[in-house]
Enzyme design. Sequence first.
Site, PDB file in Angstrom:
ATOM      1  N   HIS A 253      46.661  42.748  38.375  1.00 36.75           N
ATOM      2  CA  HIS A 253      46.812  41.604  37.468  1.00 36.75           C
ATOM      3  C   HIS A 253      46.657  42.104  36.040  1.00 36.75           C
ATOM      4  CE1 HIS A 253      46.216  37.739  35.567  1.00 36.75           C
ATOM      5  NE2 HIS A 253      46.398  37.104  36.710  1.00 36.75           N
ATOM      6  N   ARG A 276      48.633  32.341  29.496  1.00 35.79           N
ATOM      7  CA  ARG A 276      49.937  32.771  28.992  1.00 35.79           C
ATOM      8  C   ARG A 276      50.975  31.663  29.191  1.00 35.79           C
ATOM      9  NH1 ARG A 276      51.100  37.441  32.285  1.00 35.79           N
ATOM     10  NH2 ARG A 276      49.128  37.064  33.350  1.00 35.79           N
TER      11      ARG A 276
END
Length: 468
Positions: A253, A276
């Site tokens: 990740h 994000r």
Amino acid sequence: MANQPTILVIGGGLAGLSASHTALDHGARVVLLDKKPNLGGNSVKASSGINGANTEAQKKHGISDSVQLFYNDTETSAGTLSRPNLIQALTANSAGALTWLTTQFKIDLSLVSRLGGHSVPRTHRGTGGAPGWAMTSALIKKLQEVESSQFNRVRVRQGAKVIRLLEDGSGKIVGAEYENEEGRYEERADAVIIATGGYAADFSDHGYLSKYRPDLFAFPTASGDHATGDGLLLATSLQKPAALLDIEKIQVHPTGFVDPKSPMAKTKFLAAEALRGAGAILINGSGERFVNELERRDVVSGKMHEVIKAGEAPIRLILNEESSAALKTHCDFYLAKGLMKRYDSGEEFAIEAKLPLENLRNTFGSHTMYGEGKATDPLGKTYFDNSWYSVEKPVLVAEITPVLHYTMGGISVDSSARVLDSQGVPISGLYAAGEVIGGVHVRNRLGGSSLLEAVVFGRIAGETAASL
Ligand SMILES: Cc1cc2nc3c(=O)[nH]c(=O)nc-3n(C[C@H](O)[C@H](O)[C@H](O)COP(=O)(O)OP(=O)(O)OC[C@H]3O[C@@H](n4cnc5c(N)ncnc54)[C@H](O)[C@@H]3O)c2cc1C
């Protein structure tokens, strides 16, 4: 099978909990064993949300989605080895899984965001705390209610580590052996469901990481220490072992927090991908963007490695006021933990970080223009939420680093969650669900699809095991 079969569930994360409730709904008795003192596993930590295509929440937000579109996104992410039957099971059952959570357990999944690799917003969470906590706590509470109100329907044993599956002469699975502080015990059952999660914290010398991905052994992890691949070992230690799929496929990740208090810590908090999705941008040590923040995780992590190798770290995640407001509960938590820092302006941040203010001004200015459609992002970002950045305005900043996150590899199952041997033949009495299964995501798992995998395959396993 007996009139009221006994189903033994190993692991009390979202997959095991979903399997337990579904088996109960289909008339079975359930015994749930978990090696940790508390149930929840990694599921409790999940912070971005759960995917669903064509859901009620999407319709309310005017989002047009379909099972086919979700299937296509998952297949593209999986790459050439994708397995249609497993992707079909995941995507076709997604809306039903979310309806089950919202109606049967009253879990709020009303907000929808867009994560990397998805064509449309389809990752659901609620307005309160982390979605993983919301889901697991509701399912645990209800299970405990059944345990205390319905005689002999459910038995939950915490601190009970399963060390072996029991087989009869024909190879059928008839229970498991576990150990706790008092000793070793056998638990007999009509069927067993393995839901022990992944192996992204298996740092033992001869474990799965060292054997299959020695190149990742030195990475930090976002997984709890229970994630040591126990279920894989249980299923492959049988007379006729289960087959494993994609065992070397591990998701790194992009956004693990580097905690300024303990920058070298092996276990890191995860910065939710939803940040994000809500507009956060990533910059290198010179204040420049280097990737489309909404690319797939494997792509973003890959670009981060290039930045680190080129000596252009530290990499930072930055949010403007609007994107942080969209995830206020998350950001309040990260700020309180000291993982994120608020600056009154981008300029103040640039001075403290000793990076060229002009670079940051350019980065912010061009991102704002891309968001307004006045220019095209050369990095390929086309979906913009809260894209307006200015060095005169407050920002939230965190240093981030790639972390081991999710293990795509695992036990081979069919779309009925039956565990398969190396010939593709189901092992009688044995089922598996959640991160412990392999083959669904292959090259890269889309954000939000693991909680979904846990609920969908947990429910399938619970129903199949209880109904046969
Ligand atoms: C920080 C973080 C954030 C995440 N955010 C998201 C997200 O937003 N959306 C998403 O889709 N996915 C997310 N994921 C991934 C997702 O949370 C997990 O993949 C998923 O919850 C796995 O569920 P599970 O039930 O299969 O396993 P787990 O939830 O890990 O549960 C496994 C359980 O099995 C028990 N167990 C293990 N071995 C034994 C044994 N031998 N005997 C008895 N019990 C055993 C463990 O103690 C544990 O309770 C995140 C993961 C992490 C680490």
